[in-house]
Design a protein around this motif. Structure first.
Motif, PDB file in Angstrom:
ATOM      1  N   ARG A 254      46.652  32.666   8.826  1.00  0.00           N
ATOM      2  CA  ARG A 254      47.204  34.012   8.829  1.00  0.00           C
ATOM      3  C   ARG A 254      48.068  34.190   7.585  1.00  0.00           C
ATOM      4  O   ARG A 254      48.713  33.257   7.113  1.00  0.00           O
ATOM      5  CB  ARG A 254      48.039  34.246  10.078  1.00  0.00           C
ATOM      6  CG  ARG A 254      47.245  34.176  11.361  1.00  0.00           C
ATOM      7  CD  ARG A 254      48.167  34.105  12.557  1.00  0.00           C
ATOM      8  NE  ARG A 254      48.965  35.317  12.668  1.00  0.00           N
ATOM      9  CZ  ARG A 254      48.617  36.367  13.395  1.00  0.00           C
ATOM     10  NH1 ARG A 254      47.482  36.347  14.062  1.00  0.00           N
ATOM     11  NH2 ARG A 254      49.379  37.428  13.461  1.00  0.00           N
ATOM     12  N   VAL A 255      48.108  35.390   7.052  1.00  0.00           N
ATOM     13  CA  VAL A 255      48.923  35.653   5.858  1.00  0.00           C
ATOM     14  C   VAL A 255      50.263  36.217   6.296  1.00  0.00           C
ATOM     15  O   VAL A 255      50.343  37.373   6.703  1.00  0.00           O
ATOM     16  CB  VAL A 255      48.211  36.644   4.918  1.00  0.00           C
ATOM     17  CG1 VAL A 255      49.081  36.929   3.706  1.00  0.00           C
ATOM     18  CG2 VAL A 255      46.866  36.085   4.489  1.00  0.00           C
TER      19      VAL A 255
ATOM     20  N   SER B  83      53.901  37.942   6.183  1.00  0.00           N
ATOM     21  CA  SER B  83      54.277  39.080   5.341  1.00  0.00           C
ATOM     22  C   SER B  83      55.668  38.964   4.760  1.00  0.00           C
ATOM     23  O   SER B  83      56.031  39.717   3.872  1.00  0.00           O
ATOM     24  CB  SER B  83      54.177  40.371   6.160  1.00  0.00           C
ATOM     25  OG  SER B  83      55.015  40.278   7.299  1.00  0.00           O
TER      26      SER B  83
ATOM     27  N   GLU C  65      56.003  46.024   8.457  1.00  0.00           N
ATOM     28  CA  GLU C  65      56.446  44.778   7.849  1.00  0.00           C
ATOM     29  C   GLU C  65      57.366  44.989   6.666  1.00  0.00           C
ATOM     30  O   GLU C  65      58.212  44.153   6.365  1.00  0.00           O
ATOM     31  CB  GLU C  65      55.231  43.951   7.401  1.00  0.00           C
ATOM     32  CG  GLU C  65      54.359  43.457   8.542  1.00  0.00           C
ATOM     33  CD  GLU C  65      55.051  42.411   9.397  1.00  0.00           C
ATOM     34  OE1 GLU C  65      56.033  41.806   8.916  1.00  0.00           O
ATOM     35  OE2 GLU C  65      54.631  42.195  10.544  1.00  0.00           O
TER      36      GLU C  65
ATOM     37  N   VAL D 105      49.099  48.414   5.457  1.00  0.00           N
ATOM     38  CA  VAL D 105      48.042  47.425   5.214  1.00  0.00           C
ATOM     39  C   VAL D 105      46.971  47.553   6.281  1.00  0.00           C
ATOM     40  O   VAL D 105      47.257  47.474   7.484  1.00  0.00           O
ATOM     41  CB  VAL D 105      48.606  45.987   5.223  1.00  0.00           C
ATOM     42  CG1 VAL D 105      47.481  44.973   5.003  1.00  0.00           C
ATOM     43  CG2 VAL D 105      49.683  45.831   4.145  1.00  0.00           C
TER      44      VAL D 105
ATOM     45  N   VAL E 160      43.808  45.629   7.782  1.00  0.00           N
ATOM     46  CA  VAL E 160      43.310  44.254   7.821  1.00  0.00           C
ATOM     47  C   VAL E 160      41.812  44.297   8.108  1.00  0.00           C
ATOM     48  O   VAL E 160      41.389  44.538   9.230  1.00  0.00           O
ATOM     49  CB  VAL E 160      44.052  43.425   8.881  1.00  0.00           C
ATOM     50  CG1 VAL E 160      43.599  41.966   8.816  1.00  0.00           C
ATOM     51  CG2 VAL E 160      45.565  43.533   8.703  1.00  0.00           C
TER      52      VAL E 160
ATOM     53  N   PHE F 187      47.365  39.560   8.700  1.00  0.00           N
ATOM     54  CA  PHE F 187      48.563  39.886   7.918  1.00  0.00           C
ATOM     55  C   PHE F 187      49.695  40.132   8.896  1.00  0.00           C
ATOM     56  O   PHE F 187      49.533  40.904   9.864  1.00  0.00           O
ATOM     57  CB  PHE F 187      48.343  41.116   7.039  1.00  0.00           C
ATOM     58  CG  PHE F 187      49.578  41.537   6.283  1.00  0.00           C
ATOM     59  CD1 PHE F 187      50.034  40.794   5.213  1.00  0.00           C
ATOM     60  CD2 PHE F 187      50.291  42.669   6.668  1.00  0.00           C
ATOM     61  CE1 PHE F 187      51.178  41.162   4.528  1.00  0.00           C
ATOM     62  CE2 PHE F 187      51.429  43.048   5.988  1.00  0.00           C
ATOM     63  CZ  PHE F 187      51.881  42.298   4.910  1.00  0.00           C
TER      64      PHE F 187
ATOM     65  N   THR G 197      45.654  40.424  13.336  1.00  0.00           N
ATOM     66  CA  THR G 197      44.430  39.821  12.810  1.00  0.00           C
ATOM     67  C   THR G 197      43.251  40.728  13.118  1.00  0.00           C
ATOM     68  O   THR G 197      43.239  41.459  14.113  1.00  0.00           O
ATOM     69  CB  THR G 197      44.162  38.429  13.410  1.00  0.00           C
ATOM     70  OG1 THR G 197      44.061  38.549  14.836  1.00  0.00           O
ATOM     71  CG2 THR G 197      45.242  37.447  13.045  1.00  0.00           C
TER      72      THR G 197
ATOM     73  N   THR H 203      40.522  36.351   3.713  1.00  0.00           N
ATOM     74  CA  THR H 203      41.383  37.480   4.051  1.00  0.00           C
ATOM     75  C   THR H 203      41.021  38.645   3.140  1.00  0.00           C
ATOM     76  O   THR H 203      40.904  38.473   1.926  1.00  0.00           O
ATOM     77  CB  THR H 203      42.875  37.130   3.872  1.00  0.00           C
ATOM     78  OG1 THR H 203      43.222  36.063   4.755  1.00  0.00           O
ATOM     79  CG2 THR H 203      43.760  38.331   4.161  1.00  0.00           C
TER      80      THR H 203
ATOM     81  N   LEU I 283      42.268  42.663   2.586  1.00  0.00           N
ATOM     82  CA  LEU I 283      43.257  43.670   2.945  1.00  0.00           C
ATOM     83  C   LEU I 283      43.131  44.898   2.058  1.00  0.00           C
ATOM     84  O   LEU I 283      42.850  44.787   0.863  1.00  0.00           O
ATOM     85  CB  LEU I 283      44.683  43.113   2.786  1.00  0.00           C
ATOM     86  CG  LEU I 283      45.027  41.785   3.472  1.00  0.00           C
ATOM     87  CD1 LEU I 283      46.438  41.352   3.080  1.00  0.00           C
ATOM     88  CD2 LEU I 283      44.889  41.893   4.974  1.00  0.00           C
TER      89      LEU I 283
ATOM     90  N   THR J 181      53.304  38.405   0.366  1.00  0.00           N
ATOM     91  CA  THR J 181      52.769  37.422   1.301  1.00  0.00           C
ATOM     92  C   THR J 181      53.403  36.079   0.993  1.00  0.00           C
ATOM     93  O   THR J 181      53.873  35.828  -0.117  1.00  0.00           O
ATOM     94  CB  THR J 181      51.242  37.295   1.171  1.00  0.00           C
ATOM     95  OG1 THR J 181      50.932  36.688  -0.091  1.00  0.00           O
ATOM     96  CG2 THR J 181      50.558  38.638   1.259  1.00  0.00           C
TER      97      THR J 181
END
Length: 437
Positions: A48-49, A51, A276, A282, A284, A289, A293, A303, A305, A317
Motif C-alpha cells: 500500500r502507498v 500518504s 489525506e 486521488v 485509486v 493510497f 485500495t 500502483t 493513481l 507518499t
C-alpha cells in the motif's frame, strides 16, 4: 477491414513496433524480484502507498529525485484539422495556448515511447484527446483513411488499461464480449482492464454519442473524447493465461457469449481519497493510497493513481520500495519535484536504485493546480521482447505469437462495420483456440 486500415489505426494508437520502444527492448533487462498474482484487497501492508509520514518519530524523509523528463510528440488526428492548427501554434511559439486549446477542442494523440529499463513493468502510455462533430465536412473523408477507433487487432502477453476521462469506448472481442464504458460528467471516469494473456482480438471504437457537454445548441453536436491507454507487462507465468476483462466505473456489458467460460463481468468501484491532505484528490485505479485500495486484480505489485492538486497543495507518499519504478505524466498544470519543474504534457521518471529516496513529493505551484497520472510498480525479473501488438520474453515467442494469430488461435478478424448480431455470429462460428480452458 483491410490490412492498411488496421495498420493505420495501430499507428495512431501508438502500438506500432517503433512506438513501443527501441531495439534494446529485445535485450534482457535489469533483474528484480517478481510477485505472484494477488488481489490488491489482500495485498501486504508494504504494497500500500502510505500518504503521510510521522514527523514526530524523528524520521527525515529521503525524497526521490528526478531521473529524466521528456516531452512526448503530439500527433494530429480526430479531427486532423484541429490537430494541424495546434501544431501551427506550437511552431509559432504559442505552446501554452495550444495546450489550452487542445484541452477544449481536441485533435491530438501522444504515443509515449517508454524506456522499459526505467518504466518496467509498464510498456506503453498513450494520451488521446479528440472530438467528433456531427456536421464536420472533413470527417467522412478522414474515415476513408482512418476509421474512428481501432478495428479488430491481436494482443498476447500483457494487459491493456484504458482510462476514459471524457466520452466513451465500444469494445467487442473474439471471446464474445461487447462492452460499452464511458465517463460521466468528467467526475466519474471508467477503466477497462483487459488481460490479453494467451491471445485475444479486440475492437475499440469511439462512442460518439458520449462526451456531449450539453443536449442543446452547438455543444450537442460535438462529442469530446479523452482517454489514456497503458500497456502493462505480464510475468512469464501469466503470459499464456486465460484472457480476462475487468471494468471499473461506468459501463455495461451488452453481450457475453461465453459467460460460462469467462464468467460475469462485475463493475468495480474506483476509490477516491480526499481526506489525506488539503487540496489533494486521488483516484485509486490500482494498488492503494492511504487507507483505500482498488479491488482490481493484477499479476504483479503495481500502483496507478490519478492525482488532482489545487494551487499550493502537495501530494506525498512514503515508503515506496527503493527498487520500484516510479514515473508520472502531467495532464494539466505543473508540479515541482525538489528543484525540478515538470510542465503540462511532460513525462517524468524518478530515480530507482538501492539508495533512491523512499518518499515521493509533488508540489503544485501553478495557479491552475495540477492533474497527474502516477505509476509505480515492482519491475519484472525477466527479459522482454516486443513487436507490434505482442509483448513476450523472447524473439521466438513473438514469432510464435504472430504464427498463432495467422492460424486463428486468437479468433478471426471482423469488419468494424458489422452489426452486433453479425459480429456475434462471426464469433460463434470462429471460436478462437485460446477459448480452450
Amino acid at each position: 477491414m483491410t490490412a492498411r486500415r488496421m495498420l493505420l489505426a495501430c499507428v495512431v494508437a501508438g502500438i506500432a513496433s517503433n512506438s513501443v520502444g527501441s531495439k534494446a527492448l529485445f535485450k534482457t533487462r535489469r533483474q528484480f524480484p517478481v510477485l505472484s498474482k494477488f488481489s490488491h484487497s489482500e495485498m501486504p501492508s508494504r504494497s500500500r502507498v502510505p500518504s503521510t509520514f510521522d514527523g514526530a518519530s524523528g524520521f527525515r524523509p529521503n525524497i526521490r529525485r528526478v531521473d529524466k523528463v521528456q516531452t512526448p510528440p503530439r500527433l494530429p488526428v480526430w479531427p486532423v484539422t484541429n490537430g494541424l492548427g495546434l501544431l501551427l501554434l506550437d511552431a509559432l511559439g504559442q505552446k501554452g495556448l495550444a495546450r489550452k486549446l487542445e484541452d477544449r477542442i481536441g485533435g491530438r494523440v501522444s504515443p509515449m515511447i517508454l524506456d522499459y529499463s526505467d518504466t518496467n513493468p509498464f510498456v506503453l502510455l498513450v494520451h488521446h484527446r479528440h472530438s467528433f462533430t456531427k456536421f464536420d465536412p472533413i470527417r467522412p473523408l478522414s474515415n476513408l483513411v482512418i476509421p474512428e477507433g481501432f478495428p479488430a487487432h491481436p494482443h498476447r502477453g500483457f494487459e491493456t488499461i484504458t482510462y476514459v476521462l471524457k466520452g466513451g469506448f465500444v469494445h467487442r472481442d473474439s471471446i464474445g464480449v461487447k462492452m460499452r464504458y464511458w465517463a460521466e460528467s468528467g467526475s466519474k471516469p471508467a477503466v477497462q482492464w483487459l488481460t490479453a494473456g494467451r491471445g485475444i482480438l479486440h475492437e475499440e471504437m469511439w462512442d460518439s454519442e458520449k462526451g456531449k457537454e450539453s443536449t442543446k445548441g452547438l455543444a450537442s453536436l460535438t462529442s469530446q473524447q479523452e482517454l489514456f491507454q497503458i500497456w502493462l507487462n505480464l510475468p512469464r507465468s501469466h503470459k499464456l493465461s486465460k484472457p480476462k476483462i475487468q471494468l471499473l466505473g461506468s459501463g455495461c456489458i451488452d453481450r457475453n457469449l461465453n459467460q460460462d467460460t469467462y464468467g460475469e463481468v462485475q463493475p468495480i468501484d474506483i476509490p477516491v481519497v480526499t481526506d489525506e491532505s488539503p487540496g489533494v484528490t486521488v483516484r485509486v485505479l490500482a494498488g492503494g493510497f492511504g487507507e483505500r485500495t482498488c479491488k482490481v486484480e493484477t499479476a504483479t505489485d503495481v500502483t496507478l493513481l490519478h492525482i488532482m492538486l489545487d494551487h499550493n497543495s502537495t501530494f506525498q507518499t512514503v515508503d515506496i520500495p527503493q527498487q520500484h519504478t516510479v514515473f508520472f505524466y502531467v495532464r494539466k498544470g505543473a508540479v515541482k519535484v525538489g528543484e525540478d519543474t515538470i510542465d503540462t504534457h511532460q513525462l517524468c521518471t524518478l530515480e530507482r536504485s538501492s539508495v533512491a529516496g523512499r518518499v515521493v513529493r509533488l508540489e503544485a505551484f501553478d495557479p491552475e493546480g495540477a492533474d497527474i497520472l502516477f505509476f509505480s510498480g515492482e519491475p519484472i525479473n525477466e527479459p522482454i521482447a516486443t513487436k507490434g501488438s505482442m509483448v513476450m520474453n523472447t524473439d521466438y515467442e513473438i514469432l510464435k505469437a504472430y504464427q498463432d494469430y495467422e492460424y486463428g488461435e486468437f479468433g478471426y478478424p471482423w469488419d468494424e462495420k458489422l452489426h452486433d448480431d453479425e459480429w456475434a455470429q462471426h464469433v460463434r462460428n470462429r471460436q478462437p483456440k485460446s477459448m480452450d480452458v
